[in-house]
Design a protein around this motif. Structure first.
Motif, PDB file in Angstrom:
ATOM      1  N   MET A   1     -23.785   1.468  40.846  1.00  0.00           N
ATOM      2  CA  MET A   1     -22.801   2.124  39.976  1.00  0.00           C
ATOM      3  C   MET A   1     -23.169   3.594  39.778  1.00  0.00           C
ATOM      4  O   MET A   1     -24.348   3.919  39.651  1.00  0.00           O
ATOM      5  N   LEU A   2     -22.155   4.444  39.780  1.00  0.00           N
ATOM      6  CA  LEU A   2     -22.409   5.875  39.579  1.00  0.00           C
ATOM      7  C   LEU A   2     -22.919   6.097  38.151  1.00  0.00           C
ATOM      8  O   LEU A   2     -22.341   5.585  37.197  1.00  0.00           O
ATOM      9  N   LYS A   3     -23.977   6.900  38.039  1.00  0.00           N
ATOM     10  CA  LYS A   3     -24.605   7.109  36.749  1.00  0.00           C
ATOM     11  C   LYS A   3     -23.946   8.266  35.980  1.00  0.00           C
ATOM     12  O   LYS A   3     -23.450   9.212  36.590  1.00  0.00           O
ATOM     13  N   LYS A   4     -23.992   8.173  34.659  1.00  0.00           N
ATOM     14  CA  LYS A   4     -23.583   9.313  33.837  1.00  0.00           C
ATOM     15  C   LYS A   4     -24.737  10.306  33.894  1.00  0.00           C
ATOM     16  O   LYS A   4     -25.895   9.937  33.707  1.00  0.00           O
ATOM     17  N   ARG A   5     -24.400  11.553  34.159  1.00  0.00           N
ATOM     18  CA  ARG A   5     -25.446  12.566  34.355  1.00  0.00           C
ATOM     19  C   ARG A   5     -25.796  13.289  33.053  1.00  0.00           C
ATOM     20  O   ARG A   5     -24.914  13.625  32.275  1.00  0.00           O
ATOM     21  N   ILE A   6     -27.075  13.546  32.873  1.00  0.00           N
ATOM     22  CA  ILE A   6     -27.547  14.339  31.737  1.00  0.00           C
ATOM     23  C   ILE A   6     -28.020  15.682  32.295  1.00  0.00           C
ATOM     24  O   ILE A   6     -28.914  15.737  33.139  1.00  0.00           O
ATOM     25  N   ILE A   7     -27.386  16.745  31.823  1.00  0.00           N
ATOM     26  CA  ILE A   7     -27.631  18.067  32.399  1.00  0.00           C
ATOM     27  C   ILE A   7     -28.105  19.049  31.321  1.00  0.00           C
ATOM     28  O   ILE A   7     -27.331  19.425  30.444  1.00  0.00           O
ATOM     29  N   PRO A   8     -29.373  19.454  31.376  1.00  0.00           N
ATOM     30  CA  PRO A   8     -29.794  20.517  30.475  1.00  0.00           C
ATOM     31  C   PRO A   8     -29.278  21.862  30.979  1.00  0.00           C
ATOM     32  O   PRO A   8     -29.297  22.119  32.190  1.00  0.00           O
ATOM     33  N   CYS A   9     -28.806  22.676  30.054  1.00  0.00           N
ATOM     34  CA  CYS A   9     -28.278  23.985  30.445  1.00  0.00           C
ATOM     35  C   CYS A   9     -29.190  25.073  29.895  1.00  0.00           C
ATOM     36  O   CYS A   9     -29.597  25.041  28.739  1.00  0.00           O
ATOM     37  N   LEU A  10     -29.505  26.011  30.764  1.00  0.00           N
ATOM     38  CA  LEU A  10     -30.323  27.144  30.347  1.00  0.00           C
ATOM     39  C   LEU A  10     -29.461  28.396  30.349  1.00  0.00           C
ATOM     40  O   LEU A  10     -28.939  28.790  31.395  1.00  0.00           O
ATOM     41  N   ASP A  11     -29.292  28.998  29.162  1.00  0.00           N
ATOM     42  CA  ASP A  11     -28.607  30.286  29.101  1.00  0.00           C
ATOM     43  C   ASP A  11     -29.652  31.340  29.431  1.00  0.00           C
ATOM     44  O   ASP A  11     -30.693  31.402  28.780  1.00  0.00           O
ATOM     45  N   VAL A  12     -29.372  32.136  30.444  1.00  0.00           N
ATOM     46  CA  VAL A  12     -30.367  33.092  30.922  1.00  0.00           C
ATOM     47  C   VAL A  12     -29.878  34.521  30.669  1.00  0.00           C
ATOM     48  O   VAL A  12     -28.759  34.883  31.036  1.00  0.00           O
ATOM     49  N   ASP A  13     -30.718  35.295  30.004  1.00  0.00           N
ATOM     50  CA  ASP A  13     -30.407  36.703  29.749  1.00  0.00           C
ATOM     51  C   ASP A  13     -31.545  37.552  30.306  1.00  0.00           C
ATOM     52  O   ASP A  13     -32.678  37.431  29.847  1.00  0.00           O
ATOM     53  N   GLN A  14     -31.249  38.345  31.305  1.00  0.00           N
ATOM     54  CA  GLN A  14     -32.251  39.186  31.960  1.00  0.00           C
ATOM     55  C   GLN A  14     -33.497  38.392  32.342  1.00  0.00           C
ATOM     56  O   GLN A  14     -34.630  38.809  32.098  1.00  0.00           O
ATOM     57  N   GLY A  15     -33.257  37.224  32.915  1.00  0.00           N
ATOM     58  CA  GLY A  15     -34.357  36.425  33.440  1.00  0.00           C
ATOM     59  C   GLY A  15     -35.083  35.569  32.421  1.00  0.00           C
ATOM     60  O   GLY A  15     -36.070  34.926  32.741  1.00  0.00           O
ATOM     61  N   ARG A  16     -34.609  35.556  31.171  1.00  0.00           N
ATOM     62  CA  ARG A  16     -35.247  34.745  30.128  1.00  0.00           C
ATOM     63  C   ARG A  16     -34.238  33.743  29.566  1.00  0.00           C
ATOM     64  O   ARG A  16     -33.053  34.021  29.480  1.00  0.00           O
ATOM     65  N   VAL A  17     -34.759  32.579  29.136  1.00  0.00           N
ATOM     66  CA  VAL A  17     -33.879  31.556  28.567  1.00  0.00           C
ATOM     67  C   VAL A  17     -33.567  31.875  27.109  1.00  0.00           C
ATOM     68  O   VAL A  17     -34.468  32.152  26.331  1.00  0.00           O
ATOM     69  N   VAL A  18     -32.300  31.824  26.776  1.00  0.00           N
ATOM     70  CA  VAL A  18     -31.885  31.985  25.380  1.00  0.00           C
ATOM     71  C   VAL A  18     -30.785  30.967  25.098  1.00  0.00           C
ATOM     72  O   VAL A  18     -30.159  30.452  26.003  1.00  0.00           O
ATOM     73  N   LYS A  19     -30.598  30.664  23.845  1.00  0.00           N
ATOM     74  CA  LYS A  19     -29.463  29.803  23.512  1.00  0.00           C
ATOM     75  C   LYS A  19     -28.897  30.272  22.194  1.00  0.00           C
ATOM     76  O   LYS A  19     -29.611  30.374  21.207  1.00  0.00           O
ATOM     77  N   GLY A  20     -27.643  30.544  22.185  1.00  0.00           N
ATOM     78  CA  GLY A  20     -27.038  31.072  20.978  1.00  0.00           C
ATOM     79  C   GLY A  20     -26.391  30.000  20.135  1.00  0.00           C
ATOM     80  O   GLY A  20     -26.067  28.924  20.604  1.00  0.00           O
ATOM     81  N   VAL A  21     -26.237  30.283  18.889  1.00  0.00           N
ATOM     82  CA  VAL A  21     -25.443  29.440  18.007  1.00  0.00           C
ATOM     83  C   VAL A  21     -24.082  30.118  17.903  1.00  0.00           C
ATOM     84  O   VAL A  21     -24.003  31.277  17.503  1.00  0.00           O
ATOM     85  N   ASN A  22     -23.036  29.417  18.324  1.00  0.00           N
ATOM     86  CA  ASN A  22     -21.707  30.018  18.399  1.00  0.00           C
ATOM     87  C   ASN A  22     -21.702  31.354  19.165  1.00  0.00           C
ATOM     88  O   ASN A  22     -21.052  32.309  18.769  1.00  0.00           O
ATOM     89  N   PHE A  23     -22.473  31.421  20.217  1.00  0.00           N
ATOM     90  CA  PHE A  23     -22.522  32.563  21.130  1.00  0.00           C
ATOM     91  C   PHE A  23     -23.153  33.835  20.547  1.00  0.00           C
ATOM     92  O   PHE A  23     -23.144  34.870  21.163  1.00  0.00           O
TER      93      PHE A  23
END
Lengths: 252, 212
Positions: A1-23
């Motif tokens: 059976m095809l699996k549900k995928r779990i995908i971590p997302c990395l927001d990258v700004d100038q080569g560094r990971v960041v994550k915003g709250v409401n952008f």
């Protein structure tokens, strides 16, 4: 059976990971290649990079990050942010992206969806949709990283890009992004019941139950999350074990 | 020994190259890995890998447009029986014919046709993600447990004429071909280069594969 995928997302700004709250309010959460390796080892089903510095001249740092990630992580990698042309897609694929996600450029020039799908194959082209609720069961598309509102109906747009050959839709609820209130399952289910291509749910996941709801209520084929993983609240394994206990097919 | 990865502009070339390089390094480099489209390189190959992403016809035309590429492939794989591995569209090209964007002839190395997946039940097309395979006993699936997940991305599949040539299947929702093999010719519908450690194991098995 095809699996549900779990995908971590990395927001990258100038080569560094960041994550915003409401952008806005960006918080640094580390080196993208190191983060990607951790997720790869933890059993992520795919990785997603979103380059939020895309409009600037710093694209080369992103290419280097993509290249190093592809050399270390043998799982699919989707890269998006600032993809405007077939040439941009070619370059990202060349550096090791497996899929490329297009957002604003697809809204402004819908022909790009058909051209890109024909040239690189549907399965390579992900259309990223940022949608915000504007009425009862009605959502509009926003472009330019959520800064610019359009009059385009999100569900109809998803249907249109699917017909033009897009391989997948990455659907972000702007109302929920960064809120930890759960996916907008009303939006999700409207899209997943309309299109025949896979849909990745994004925006708002804060608890394990939210992942489950995205599958059961929203009908998502894959679930994307950022901060919940970055700051160690839950590991990818925690999410998968929980979903498996709830009888959702996942890759353990 | 030389392992040649055919470069005809396929999108996933870098990923395939890096995955083979990683496994080759783990085996203390029995192969020199050459990424090329030159006949002179291909004709020195001990093993050949053909990646493939995109539309069947585009991939086939890109191969035919490269001077002498197809002829060298045929010489090495069909006449000299060098171990060959096709991945995704690189595997579908082995068929006699495909129906993606109209009819198009394939290499015809393994009898069968490439046809569209049926959109049944809740199955979205493309078939995208991790799905488990059921494999026949074969050295290329050494140390791969039944039901192991591999990463698939495709809308068409290879329906082999002879069941013997289909050495692994997956369900979506019907049983479809996940891997083919005929003598020295091997192909996977899934992407070993994107299937984490189990994908690397398939590559490892291919690097160790003795066909004669």
């Amino acid at each position: 059976m095809l699996k549900k995928r779990i995908i971590p997302c990395l927001d990258v700004d100038q080569g560094r990971v960041v994550k915003g709250v409401n952008f806005v309010d960006l918080v640094d959460a580390g080196d993208p290649v190191e983060q990607a390796k951790i997720y790869n080892a933890e059993g992520a089903d795919e990785l997603c990079f979103l380059d939020i510095t895309a409009s600037s001249d710093d694209r080369e740092t992103l290419f280097e990050v993509v290249k190093k990630t592809a050399e270390n992580c043998f799982i699919p990698l989707t890269v998006g942010g600032g993809v405007r042309s077939l040439d941009d897609i070619s370059r990202l694929l060349h550096y090791g992206a497996d899929k490329v996600s297009i957002n604003t450029a697809a809204v402004e020039n819908i022909d790009l969806v058909a051209k890109a799908s024909k040239k690189y194959g549907s399965s390579t082209i992900v259309i990223a949709v940022d949608a915000k609720k504007t009425g009862d069961h009605k959502w509009s598309i926003f472009t330019h990283g959520g800064r610019k509102q359009t009059e385009i109906d999100a569900v109809k747009y998803c249907e249109e890009v699917a017909n033009l050959g897009a391989g997948e839709i990455l659907l972000t609820s702007m109302d929920r992004d960064g809120t930890k209130m759960g996916f907008d399952n009303d939006l999700l289910s409207n899209v997943t019941s309309t299109v025949d291509i896979p849909v990745i749910a994004s925006g708002g996941v804060g608890t394990l139950e939210h992942f489950l709801d995205g599958v059961i209520v929203g009908g998502a084929n894959a679930l994307l999350a950022a901060s919940i993983f970055h700051f160690g609240e839950y590991s990818i394994n925690d999410v998968k074990r929980y979903l498996a206990e709830q009888n959702i097919a996942v890759r353990i | 020994m030389n392992l040649v990865i055919i470069n005809y502009g396929s999108g996933n070339l870098h990923s395939v190259h890096k995955a083979f390089e990683a496994v080759n390094n783990e085996l203390s480099k029995p192969f020199e890995i050459i990424v090329t489209n030159k006949s002179s390189d291909i004709e020195k190959a001990d093993k050949i890998v053909l990646p493939g992403v995109g539309a069947f016809q585009d991939c086939k035309n890109a191969i035919l447009r490269t001077n002498g590429l197809y002829e060298s492939l045929e010489k090495m794989v069909i006449e000299e029986k060098k171990p060959f591995m096709g991945i995704c569209v690189g595997m579908q090209l082995l068929a006699e014919k495909s129906y993606e964007f109209g009819e198009c002839e394939g290499f015809g190395w393994i009898p069968g046709e490439v046809i569209k997946l049926d959109a049944l039940d809740d199955c979205k097309i493309p078939h995208m993600g991790w799905n488990e395979i059921i494999s026949q006993k074969h050295v290329l699936f050494n140390d791969i447990l039944q039901g192991t997940d591999f990463y698939f991305v495709h809308s068409y599949y290879f329906k082999t004429k002879t069941a013997d040539h289909c050495i692994a299947t997956t369900n979506y929702p019907n049983s479809i071909t996940a891997a083919v093999c005929k003598e020295n010719i091997f192909g996977t519908q899934f992407h070993p280069e994107k299937s984490h450690k189990n994908g690397k194991k398939i590559i490892d098995n291919f690097l160790k594969w003795e066909t004669v």
